[in-house]
Design a protein around this motif. Structure first.
Motif, mmCIF file in Angstrom:
data_model
loop_
_atom_site.group_PDB
_atom_site.id
_atom_site.type_symbol
_atom_site.label_atom_id
_atom_site.label_comp_id
_atom_site.label_asym_id
_atom_site.label_seq_id
_atom_site.Cartn_x
_atom_site.Cartn_y
_atom_site.Cartn_z
ATOM 1 N N SER A 101 5.498 4.546 -0.723
ATOM 2 C CA SER A 101 5.072 3.156 -0.934
ATOM 3 C C SER A 101 5.752 2.269 0.108
ATOM 4 N N TYR A 106 -4.326 0.505 1.668
ATOM 5 C CA TYR A 106 -3.849 -0.789 1.181
ATOM 6 C C TYR A 106 -4.565 -1.141 -0.113
ATOM 7 N N GLY A 156 0.831 -1.192 0.000
ATOM 8 C CA GLY A 156 0.000 0.000 0.000
ATOM 9 C C GLY A 156 0.862 1.236 0.000
#
Length: 603
Positions: free
Chosen positions: A587, A565, A546
């Motif tokens: 990220s 996510y 996510g």
């Protein structure tokens, strides 16, 4: 143990509600006041029938005190001189203010009962003068008044300090993700047939108007306030000569439940909205919400913010407590570091920079394969690994021995396990006189309700090592393995559980050190959709779990974060009118975090 994981691993007490035909049982802990008093930390939490104390903010012991106004919400506890003063909400009657010189050995005794208040906060200034703040309403403001420090009664007139500004402050809008839905309100549905659009008033039929308490004017005001934020939970912190008056909004049941802050050079204002707001908000992740809290310095001078996190499935007030590093930046801006707010974090034994704190370990269990002994109809074992505390797996029976097992896919260096238990359709009968609030609708379970379960790990799924044999009041158990253990499989097996419930797990979360590559950096774009909303999107990153979207009102003040996510965009619904924003998308996967570039939100 050197780390903790939100929600805090406390013995949250069961509440049993009986409101007409509605019956609900759930665990609750909310509105935390954290205080450092005579070399100990104390944590007072609504509906707990006692309080917790600690030497280090890590290891908490419970002190039962069922006589301490346990049915009054939002306990406030502050030091004035050599005493710890206590007050809590008892709307409809004068609320007592009590004190003790030692909460562990001496009872709280009453000093005064000055007036009717809700969500109180007492503040003692450096010069010994005492001020009092209160308010919890979508119709009236946060109030403040000075108190006589000897009698704890008001000096002078109360002042209006903070009003709701939901048309200017996106984070004040009631509703999940800032979407207001007043038509869903029970009050709206019941009163709408009697509302006259032309006059803007309720016109009650004669049979209702004659019922005691059915005041058409008061009900009209309540009806017109539907869809407005609750402004509540005041708390004052002073830093470097500035007064930081904190408040909660828009409602405890929403993922955007947050704490905002106003500043002043005087304890009773006038107050100015801090340019960076809200200063505490956790709208994404496993457990959301971070409102109605307290901000204090620890014994090293580090700041911490304790606040309320929400589940709000069995009842709106099904809640937990979160703890977050906080601080003041070089410009005097109060902030919380809530990136990866529900991951393990370390509590250093010394001064630290709150803004630079990162999660101690990453999540290894997200969407991994799960097997189970049995599953109740309508349940799904995948719910236990999807990072949403509002869904859970339920065993197919309430018998001991039911189990849930995660296959991590290969062996990992496991450093911590969190076992989050859930309650479902819990109905328990109690004697009518045991419902202790004024309306006789709430029963607090003061007897410890013990959860028994085992946590085991394995490398091959056949040979198991017992890691934890749990038998305590525990809904969000957190277990640290600082030296690391090698494991591929993690299994939790239920024993005797409160009220004979089935084993239910909303999050079997495994943390540690991944040994693969971190994800590629996100290439993000951000655009302002309207005055209060923005959208951030990025290209799909194949090996990312996510992204953590950090944003704020200056490139060096990205103090807000939104953890997501399995998606490639997020709508930011907490923006303020007329403010520029900058965004950074980080990220992440089980091996770590890859920072993105900071971009300005256009539009």
């Amino acid at each position: 143990m050197k780390t903790y994981c939100n929600p805090l691993d406390l013995g949250y007490r069961y509440q049993h509600m009986k409101e007409g035909e509605r019956v609900a049982g759930f665990r609750e802990g909310a509105d935390p006041t954290l205080v450092y008093f005579k070399n100990k930390y104390y944590l007072f939490v609504s509906m707990s029938a006692g309080f917790w104390y600690s030497d280090d903010l890590l290891h908490w012991d419970f002190h039962a005190d069922p006589d301490l106004q346990i049915y009054d919400y939002a306990p406030d506890v502050r030091q004035v001189g050599d005493y710890l003063y206590f007050s809590a909400s008892a709307k409809g009657r004068n609320c007592p203010i009590l004190r003790t010189a030692d909460p562990l050995t001496e009872p709280f005794t009453q000093v005064s009962a000055p007036f009717d208040f809700w969500d109180p906060d007492m503040f003692c200034d450096d010069d010994g003068r005492v001020y009092f703040y209160w308010g919890c309403s979508n119709m009236s403001p946060i109030w403040g008044v000075e108190l006589d420090p000897e009698t704890m009664t008001p000096i002078g007139e109360k002042k209006e300090l903070i009003f709701g500004r939901e048309n200017e402050l996106g984070y004040e809008r009631p509703g999940n993700n800032g979407v207001v839905n007043k038509e869903a309100s029970v009050l709206y549905k019941s009163m709408k047939p009697f509302y006259n659009e032309e006059t803007g008033k309720l016109e009650l039929p004669p049979q209702m108007a004659q019922v005691p308490g059915m005041n058409a004017e008061a009900l009209t005001a309540m009806f017109n306030a539907i869809g407005k934020p609750y402004i509540e939970g005041a708390f004052m912190t002073k830093h470097d000569g500035t007064y930081y008056l904190q408040y909660a909004c828009p409602g405890t049941q929403f993922n955007t439940y947050a704490d905002g802050v106003y500043t002043s050079k005087s304890p009773l204002g006038p107050f100015t909205l801090q340019k960076s707001n809200p200063f505490s908000a956790v709208p994404g992740g496993f457990m959301t919400g971070a409102g109605h809290g307290s901000t204090i310095a620890d014994k090293y001078g580090n700041y911490w913010h304790a606040s309320t996190m929400r589940i709000s499935i069995n009842h709106d007030f099904e809640r937990r407590v979160g703890l977050f590093p906080a601080g003041f930046d070089k410009d005097g801006v109060l902030y919380c570091n809530q990136s990866f707010a529900d991951y393990p974090h370390e509590i250093p034994a010394g001064p630290f920079d709150a803004a630079s704190q990162l999660p101690k370990w990453m999540l290894l269990s997200y969407r991994k394969a799960v097997t189970e002994s049995s599953t109740a109809e309508g349940s799904d074992p995948a719910n236990a690994v999807d990072e949403d505390c509002r869904r859970w797996w339920s065993a197919g029976s309430d018998q001991p021995g039911e189990w849930l097992c995660i296959d991590l896919g290969r062996d990992y260096d496991v450093r911590a396990i969190q076992v989050n238990m859930a309650d479902e359709k819990l109905v328990v009968d109690f004697p009518a006189d045991s419902y202790g609030d004024d309306r006789k609708t709430r029963h607090i379970e003061t007897r410890p309700q013990i959860s028994c379960y085992k946590v085991e790990t394995s490398l091959d799924g056949e040979n198991w090592t017992l890691r934890e044999d749990v038998a305590r009041e525990c809904s969000n158990g957190y277990y640290e393995y600082a030296d690391g253990i090698r494991a591929r499989y993690v299994r939790v097996t239920g024993g005797a559980l409160p009220y004979g419930q089935a084993l239910r797990v909303s999050g079997l979360r495994v943390f540690g050190n991944g040994e693969g590559e971190r994800p590629a950096a996100a290439k993000a774009a951000a655009v302002r959709l309207d005055a209060l909303d923005g959208k951030v999107n990025w290209q799909h990153i194949e090996n990312a779990q996510g992204c953590n979207v950090r944003y704020g009102t200056a490139p060096d003040k990205l103090y807000q974060s939104w953890l997501v996510y399995g998606v490639d965009e997020v709508k930011l619904s907490t923006l303020m009118v007329g403010r520029d924003y900058w965004v950074c998308v980080d990220s992440f996967n089980e091996s770590g975090v890859t920072p993105g570039e900071i971009v300005k939100m256009e539009g």
